[in-house]
Design a protein around this motif. Structure first.
Motif, mmCIF file in Angstrom:
data_model
loop_
_atom_site.group_PDB
_atom_site.id
_atom_site.type_symbol
_atom_site.label_atom_id
_atom_site.label_comp_id
_atom_site.label_asym_id
_atom_site.label_seq_id
_atom_site.Cartn_x
_atom_site.Cartn_y
_atom_site.Cartn_z
ATOM 1 N N ARG A 15 0.867 -1.170 0.000
ATOM 2 C CA ARG A 15 0.000 0.000 0.000
ATOM 3 C C ARG A 15 0.906 1.223 0.000
ATOM 4 N NH1 ARG A 15 -4.926 -0.248 -1.217
ATOM 5 N NH2 ARG A 15 -5.456 1.373 0.231
ATOM 6 N N LEU A 16 0.882 1.963 -1.079
ATOM 7 C CA LEU A 16 1.764 3.109 -1.243
ATOM 8 C C LEU A 16 1.003 4.399 -1.002
ATOM 9 C CD1 LEU A 16 3.401 2.011 -4.621
ATOM 10 C CD2 LEU A 16 4.196 1.505 -2.312
ATOM 11 N N GLU A 17 1.726 5.385 -0.483
ATOM 12 C CA GLU A 17 1.172 6.722 -0.343
ATOM 13 C C GLU A 17 2.173 7.695 -0.938
ATOM 14 O OE1 GLU A 17 0.520 9.424 3.354
ATOM 15 O OE2 GLU A 17 -1.226 8.095 3.160
ATOM 16 N N ALA A 18 1.707 8.455 -1.911
ATOM 17 C CA ALA A 18 2.567 9.429 -2.580
ATOM 18 C C ALA A 18 2.149 10.832 -2.165
ATOM 19 C CB ALA A 18 2.471 9.270 -4.090
ATOM 20 N N ASP A 19 3.131 11.630 -1.788
ATOM 21 C CA ASP A 19 2.906 13.036 -1.469
ATOM 22 C C ASP A 19 3.158 13.810 -2.756
ATOM 23 O OD1 ASP A 19 2.547 15.479 -0.262
ATOM 24 O OD2 ASP A 19 4.502 15.484 0.737
ATOM 25 N N CYS A 20 2.097 14.385 -3.329
ATOM 26 C CA CYS A 20 2.170 15.021 -4.641
ATOM 27 C C CYS A 20 1.888 16.517 -4.559
ATOM 28 C CB CYS A 20 1.139 14.398 -5.583
ATOM 29 S SG CYS A 20 1.212 12.631 -5.704
ATOM 30 N N GLN A 21 2.348 17.199 -5.591
ATOM 31 C CA GLN A 21 2.087 18.633 -5.716
ATOM 32 C C GLN A 21 1.806 18.921 -7.176
ATOM 33 O OE1 GLN A 21 5.332 21.072 -4.442
ATOM 34 N NE2 GLN A 21 4.276 22.977 -4.886
ATOM 35 N N THR A 22 0.764 19.702 -7.436
ATOM 36 C CA THR A 22 0.438 20.097 -8.797
ATOM 37 C C THR A 22 1.090 21.434 -9.094
ATOM 38 O OG1 THR A 22 -1.684 18.970 -8.616
ATOM 39 C CG2 THR A 22 -1.433 20.505 -10.438
ATOM 40 N N ALA A 23 1.866 21.479 -10.174
ATOM 41 C CA ALA A 23 2.553 22.708 -10.576
ATOM 42 C C ALA A 23 1.572 23.652 -11.278
ATOM 43 C CB ALA A 23 3.721 22.366 -11.500
ATOM 44 N N LYS A 24 1.992 24.878 -11.479
ATOM 45 C CA LYS A 24 1.139 25.876 -12.132
ATOM 46 C C LYS A 24 0.762 25.469 -13.554
ATOM 47 C CE LYS A 24 2.756 29.768 -9.422
ATOM 48 N NZ LYS A 24 3.444 31.044 -9.400
ATOM 49 N N ASN A 25 1.656 24.724 -14.226
ATOM 50 C CA ASN A 25 1.366 24.291 -15.594
ATOM 51 C C ASN A 25 0.488 23.043 -15.630
ATOM 52 O OD1 ASN A 25 3.071 22.208 -14.884
ATOM 53 N ND2 ASN A 25 4.639 22.692 -16.395
ATOM 54 N N GLY A 26 0.070 22.530 -14.458
ATOM 55 C CA GLY A 26 -0.816 21.377 -14.387
ATOM 56 C C GLY A 26 -0.116 20.037 -14.247
ATOM 57 N N SER A 27 1.206 20.030 -14.346
ATOM 58 C CA SER A 27 1.925 18.761 -14.199
ATOM 59 C C SER A 27 1.999 18.364 -12.729
ATOM 60 C CB SER A 27 3.327 18.860 -14.800
ATOM 61 O OG SER A 27 4.112 19.768 -14.059
ATOM 62 N N LEU A 28 2.130 17.085 -12.504
ATOM 63 C CA LEU A 28 2.173 16.542 -11.154
ATOM 64 C C LEU A 28 3.609 16.203 -10.791
ATOM 65 C CD1 LEU A 28 0.114 15.616 -8.930
ATOM 66 C CD2 LEU A 28 0.386 13.330 -9.861
ATOM 67 N N ARG A 31 6.737 14.382 -4.376
ATOM 68 C CA ARG A 31 7.753 14.727 -3.377
ATOM 69 C C ARG A 31 8.332 13.478 -2.733
ATOM 70 N NH1 ARG A 31 4.192 19.046 -0.177
ATOM 71 N NH2 ARG A 31 3.695 20.364 -1.930
ATOM 72 N N SER A 32 7.450 12.542 -2.343
ATOM 73 C CA SER A 32 7.919 11.328 -1.675
ATOM 74 C C SER A 32 6.909 10.210 -1.854
ATOM 75 C CB SER A 32 8.149 11.585 -0.187
ATOM 76 O OG SER A 32 6.920 11.844 0.454
ATOM 77 N N VAL A 33 7.412 8.988 -1.708
ATOM 78 C CA VAL A 33 6.561 7.789 -1.742
ATOM 79 C C VAL A 33 6.896 6.973 -0.507
ATOM 80 C CG1 VAL A 33 6.001 5.663 -2.984
ATOM 81 C CG2 VAL A 33 6.505 7.758 -4.272
ATOM 82 N N THR A 34 5.860 6.551 0.225
ATOM 83 C CA THR A 34 6.066 5.714 1.404
ATOM 84 C C THR A 34 5.211 4.461 1.303
ATOM 85 O OG1 THR A 34 4.330 6.883 2.624
ATOM 86 C CG2 THR A 34 6.594 7.672 2.917
ATOM 87 N N LYS A 43 9.438 3.403 -7.700
ATOM 88 C CA LYS A 43 9.525 3.631 -9.145
ATOM 89 C C LYS A 43 8.151 3.457 -9.797
ATOM 90 C CE LYS A 43 11.967 2.028 -13.243
ATOM 91 N NZ LYS A 43 12.883 1.033 -13.805
ATOM 92 N N TYR A 44 7.423 2.417 -9.374
ATOM 93 C CA TYR A 44 6.079 2.174 -9.907
ATOM 94 C C TYR A 44 5.152 3.354 -9.613
ATOM 95 C CZ TYR A 44 1.262 0.621 -9.971
ATOM 96 O OH TYR A 44 -0.096 0.552 -10.185
ATOM 97 N N ALA A 45 5.135 3.823 -8.366
ATOM 98 C CA ALA A 45 4.241 4.920 -7.980
ATOM 99 C C ALA A 45 4.539 6.179 -8.784
ATOM 100 C CB ALA A 45 4.368 5.201 -6.481
ATOM 101 N N ARG A 46 5.797 6.505 -8.925
ATOM 102 C CA ARG A 46 6.162 7.709 -9.681
ATOM 103 C C ARG A 46 5.715 7.595 -11.137
ATOM 104 N NH1 ARG A 46 9.293 11.230 -6.928
ATOM 105 N NH2 ARG A 46 10.188 10.481 -4.964
#
Length: 122
Positions: A15-28, A31-34, A43-46
């Motif tokens: 069970r993975l949890e990814a800490d994500c941030q959306t940039a101004k241009n809409g790309s994701l 930051r981290s995967v736990t 690698k899979y989560a990213r």
């Protein structure tokens, strides 16, 4: 923002949890995967969150063979959003027996640089 995923790389199903941030241009950006027990999970989560890909398996019509259908597979993963385009091309194909495993059935399907290969000799 947090995204939850289940890793499908191995049978452990971390069970993975990814800490994500959306940039101004809409790309994701991730930051981290736990939650992963090996580096493959991270690698899979990213990859799954930024550019999901899938290996496609299907069948094509087979003429003059023992069976009516020939199993096929993509030679490499394709972008997930192109699966229906690839399947449309696969449905339009009919091949004549004999066919050997790894024979190219469709070259450069949908211009993706990926071939559709026979996954069985018939």
């Amino acid at each position: 923002m947090k995204k939850e995923l289940t890793c499908i790389i191995c049978p452990m199903g971390c069970r993975l949890e990814a800490d994500c941030q959306t940039a101004k241009n809409g790309s994701l950006s991730i930051r981290s995967v736990t939650g992963n027990t090996c580096p493959r999970g991270e690698k899979y989560a990213r990859a799954e969150l930024t550019h999901p890909e899938r290996t496609v398996t299907s069948t094509v019509a087979l003429q003059d063979g023992r069976y009516r259908r020939l199993p096929v597979i993509t030679s490499a993963p394709i972008p997930k959003e192109r699966i229906f385009d690839v399947m449309k091309e696969i449905r339009a194909v009919s091949v004549c027996a004999p066919v050997k495993i790894h024979d190219i059935i469709i070259e450069n399907v949908c211009g993706l640089g990926v071939n559709i290969l026979a996954s069985r000799s018939l």
